[in-house]
Design a protein around this motif. Structure first.
Motif, PDB file in Angstrom:
ATOM      1  N   UNK A  29      -3.034   3.523  11.498  1.00 12.43           N
ATOM      2  CA  UNK A  29      -3.407   4.877  10.989  1.00 12.43           C
ATOM      3  C   UNK A  29      -2.117   5.516  10.377  1.00 12.43           C
ATOM      4  N   UNK A  30      -0.931   5.484  11.358  1.00  8.23           N
ATOM      5  CA  UNK A  30       0.220   6.168  11.122  1.00  8.23           C
ATOM      6  C   UNK A  30       0.820   5.341   9.734  1.00  8.23           C
ATOM      7  N   UNK A  31       0.810   4.184   9.653  1.00  8.35           N
ATOM      8  CA  UNK A  31       1.022   3.293   8.377  1.00  8.35           C
ATOM      9  C   UNK A  31       0.181   3.863   7.220  1.00  8.35           C
ATOM     10  N   UNK A  32      -0.927   3.998   7.313  1.00  5.50           N
ATOM     11  CA  UNK A  32      -1.584   4.561   6.194  1.00  5.50           C
ATOM     12  C   UNK A  32      -1.405   5.873   5.868  1.00  5.50           C
ATOM     13  N   UNK A  33      -1.337   6.821   6.901  1.00  2.81           N
ATOM     14  CA  UNK A  33      -1.027   8.024   6.672  1.00  2.81           C
ATOM     15  C   UNK A  33       0.288   8.240   5.755  1.00  2.81           C
ATOM     16  N   UNK A  34       1.348   7.638   6.199  1.00  3.82           N
ATOM     17  CA  UNK A  34       2.556   7.522   5.450  1.00  3.82           C
ATOM     18  C   UNK A  34       2.475   7.186   4.081  1.00  3.82           C
ATOM     19  N   UNK A  35       1.553   6.205   3.826  1.00  4.42           N
ATOM     20  CA  UNK A  35       1.322   5.576   2.515  1.00  4.42           C
ATOM     21  C   UNK A  35       0.715   6.872   1.768  1.00  4.42           C
ATOM     22  N   UNK A  36      -0.175   7.384   2.143  1.00  2.14           N
ATOM     23  CA  UNK A  36      -1.015   8.531   1.539  1.00  2.14           C
ATOM     24  C   UNK A  36      -0.145   9.797   1.147  1.00  2.14           C
ATOM     25  N   UNK A  37       0.710  10.057   2.313  1.00  2.00           N
ATOM     26  CA  UNK A  37       1.893  10.946   1.743  1.00  2.00           C
ATOM     27  C   UNK A  37       2.717  10.763   0.698  1.00  2.00           C
ATOM     28  N   UNK A  38       3.127   9.578   0.564  1.00  2.00           N
ATOM     29  CA  UNK A  38       4.172   9.190  -0.480  1.00  2.00           C
ATOM     30  C   UNK A  38       3.390   8.793  -1.669  1.00  2.00           C
ATOM     31  N   UNK A  39       1.967   8.765  -1.790  1.00  2.00           N
ATOM     32  CA  UNK A  39       1.230   8.389  -2.928  1.00  2.00           C
ATOM     33  C   UNK A  39       0.320   9.217  -3.526  1.00  2.00           C
ATOM     34  N   UNK A  40       0.174  10.283  -2.771  1.00  2.00           N
ATOM     35  CA  UNK A  40      -0.952  11.275  -2.933  1.00  2.00           C
ATOM     36  C   UNK A  40      -1.237  11.819  -4.309  1.00  2.00           C
ATOM     37  N   UNK A  41      -0.018  12.051  -4.924  1.00  2.00           N
ATOM     38  CA  UNK A  41      -0.280  12.211  -6.433  1.00  2.00           C
ATOM     39  C   UNK A  41      -0.568  11.209  -7.462  1.00  2.00           C
ATOM     40  N   UNK A  42      -0.601  10.031  -6.928  1.00  2.00           N
ATOM     41  CA  UNK A  42      -0.736   8.884  -7.914  1.00  2.00           C
ATOM     42  C   UNK A  42      -2.293   8.903  -8.129  1.00  2.00           C
ATOM     43  N   UNK A  43      -2.605   8.851  -9.387  1.00  2.00           N
ATOM     44  CA  UNK A  43      -4.098   8.893  -9.795  1.00  2.00           C
ATOM     45  C   UNK A  43      -4.886   7.533  -9.562  1.00  2.00           C
ATOM     46  N   UNK A  44      -4.022   6.423  -9.341  1.00  2.00           N
ATOM     47  CA  UNK A  44      -4.612   5.051  -9.240  1.00  2.00           C
ATOM     48  C   UNK A  44      -4.771   4.908  -7.761  1.00  2.00           C
ATOM     49  N   UNK A  45      -4.531   5.816  -6.934  1.00  2.00           N
ATOM     50  CA  UNK A  45      -4.497   5.679  -5.331  1.00  2.00           C
ATOM     51  C   UNK A  45      -5.953   5.522  -5.062  1.00  2.00           C
ATOM     52  N   UNK A  46      -6.310   4.404  -4.259  1.00  2.00           N
ATOM     53  CA  UNK A  46      -7.595   4.128  -3.673  1.00  2.00           C
ATOM     54  C   UNK A  46      -7.393   3.291  -2.695  1.00  2.00           C
ATOM     55  N   UNK A  47      -8.843   2.942  -2.016  1.00  2.00           N
ATOM     56  CA  UNK A  47      -8.743   2.041  -0.873  1.00  2.00           C
ATOM     57  C   UNK A  47      -8.135   0.681  -1.161  1.00  2.00           C
ATOM     58  N   UNK A  48      -8.502   0.197  -2.213  1.00  2.00           N
ATOM     59  CA  UNK A  48      -8.167  -1.045  -2.735  1.00  2.00           C
ATOM     60  C   UNK A  48      -6.855  -1.154  -2.927  1.00  2.00           C
ATOM     61  N   UNK A  49      -6.014  -0.208  -3.531  1.00  2.00           N
ATOM     62  CA  UNK A  49      -4.580  -0.121  -3.736  1.00  2.00           C
ATOM     63  C   UNK A  49      -3.822  -0.078  -2.364  1.00  2.00           C
ATOM     64  N   UNK A  50      -4.423   0.784  -1.555  1.00  2.00           N
ATOM     65  CA  UNK A  50      -3.748   1.008  -0.285  1.00  2.00           C
ATOM     66  C   UNK A  50      -3.856  -0.339   0.432  1.00  2.00           C
ATOM     67  N   UNK A  51      -4.972  -0.969   0.551  1.00  2.00           N
ATOM     68  CA  UNK A  51      -5.148  -2.376   1.021  1.00  2.00           C
ATOM     69  C   UNK A  51      -4.148  -3.310   0.454  1.00  2.00           C
ATOM     70  N   UNK A  52      -4.087  -3.419  -0.791  1.00  2.00           N
ATOM     71  CA  UNK A  52      -3.003  -4.476  -1.313  1.00  2.00           C
ATOM     72  C   UNK A  52      -1.838  -4.019  -1.136  1.00  2.00           C
ATOM     73  N   UNK A  53      -1.399  -2.742  -1.009  1.00  2.00           N
ATOM     74  CA  UNK A  53      -0.054  -2.301  -0.713  1.00  2.00           C
ATOM     75  C   UNK A  53       0.618  -2.538   0.918  1.00  2.00           C
TER      76      UNK A  53
END
Length: 309
Positions: A205-229
């Motif tokens: 969860x901490x790993x995902x939260x850090x990724x969200x914080x960094x990419x929150x403004x990215x319009x392509x952010x999605x569950x699929x993009x988080x999973x891939x990254x």
């Protein structure tokens, strides 16, 4: 149903080839190399199916066992997870960059759909339980549970005791009873793994939260993009946030709206609401306005700083 495979009746020069075929037929396609500079492998495998579980007892000399990318890619079916319980000797399990040494009375799991390596140090005995994937899928972070040692204490000792008892149950027991006992063993295994899952779930969860914080403004952010990254499965991401009472992407939208609300009072007067929406990952300004009103009770145009027209 039980069967036994042994090198005892095989000519010495053919034993390594025989052993490779035996373990591949019993579990999944594997490569075995004799350890300690030996030129042969001496071993036997007792295989038993019980209530949908396959329980195999492997006794052998030292060896290195590997399952590589080519074997995984060529697999025709999903063999689920294997759980190795060390009953004699030592074994080092490696998968996904993690390694765990299991000694007598300890266990470790490994996923047959990803490459792994077992280094069996000296003569050994190991009981291997083949567990369907859907059993591990009940955990929050199943992909993080592999190659992590579970010591034979606490719930782990209960699982080991139940496994030992299961191996002595008469083969004539009815299918309904056998299935219930196998399910009980699965529940004990999950209980033994639960402390690892709790730690892994928090770390993930901490790993995902850090990724969200960094990419929150990215319009392509999605569950699929988080999973891939982050090299996670989409289902594992959903499970991580399952107890929040809202989906992850709804949380993302709300965080973006909160950010846009804060920016309303600070935007330069020449920044339009459309530009503000785009800066927070909203591709459609009309959708942004509707969502903003639903969250804050008024459209963004009414809450802008007086300097902004």
């Amino acid at each position: 149903m039980a069967k036994k495979l042994t090198t005892a009746r095989v000519p010495r020069r053919e034993r390594v080839a025989f052993w490779n075929q035996a373990v591949s037929e019993t579990f999944v396609d594997l490569g075995c190399i004799a350890g300690n500079d030996a030129d042969s492998i001496e071993g036997e495998i007792d295989v038993r199916s019980f209530g949908g579980l396959q329980v195999s007892t492997v006794r052998s000399t030292a060896q290195l066992v590997t399952r590589g990318r080519s074997e995984v890619a060529a697999a025709r079916c999903d063999a689920g997870y294997l759980v190795g319980v060390q009953t004699r000797g030592r074994c080092v399990v490696t998968q996904d960059g993690r390694s765990a040494e299991i000694a007598q009375g300890s266990l470790a799991a490994y996923d047959t759909q990803r490459p792994y390596r077992l280094e069996l140090l000296g003569e050994f005995e190991q009981v291997v339980v083949q567990v369907p994937r859907l059993v591990f899928d009940r955990m929050r972070a199943p992909e993080t549970l592999t190659a992590r040692a579970v010591e034979g204490a606490g719930v782990g000792s209960v699982f080991l005791s139940a496994l030992g008892s299961l191996q002595h149950v008469d083969d004539q027991v009815g299918p309904a009873i056998a299935s219930s006992m196998a399910q009980g063993l699965e529940h004990l295994l999950l209980a033994a793994l639960a402390p690892l899952d709790a730690d892994a779930g928090s770390a993930r969860r901490r790993l995902i939260e850090a990724h969200l914080e960094e990419h929150l403004r990215d319009p392509s952010l999605s569950v699929a993009s988080i999973a891939a990254a982050l090299h996670l499965s989409p289902s594992s991401i959903h499970r991580t946030f399952a107890h929040d009472g809202d989906t992850l992407m709804n949380q993302v939208w709300n965080r973006r709206l909160d950010g846009a609300y804060r920016d309303l009072a600070q935007c330069p007067k020449d920044v339009t609401l459309t530009q503000l929406a785009h800066s927070w990952g909203f591709a459609n300004s009309a959708h942004f306005s509707r969502a903003f009103k639903a969250r804050f009770g008024a459209p963004p145009s009414q809450l802008r700083h007086p300097r902004i027209r």
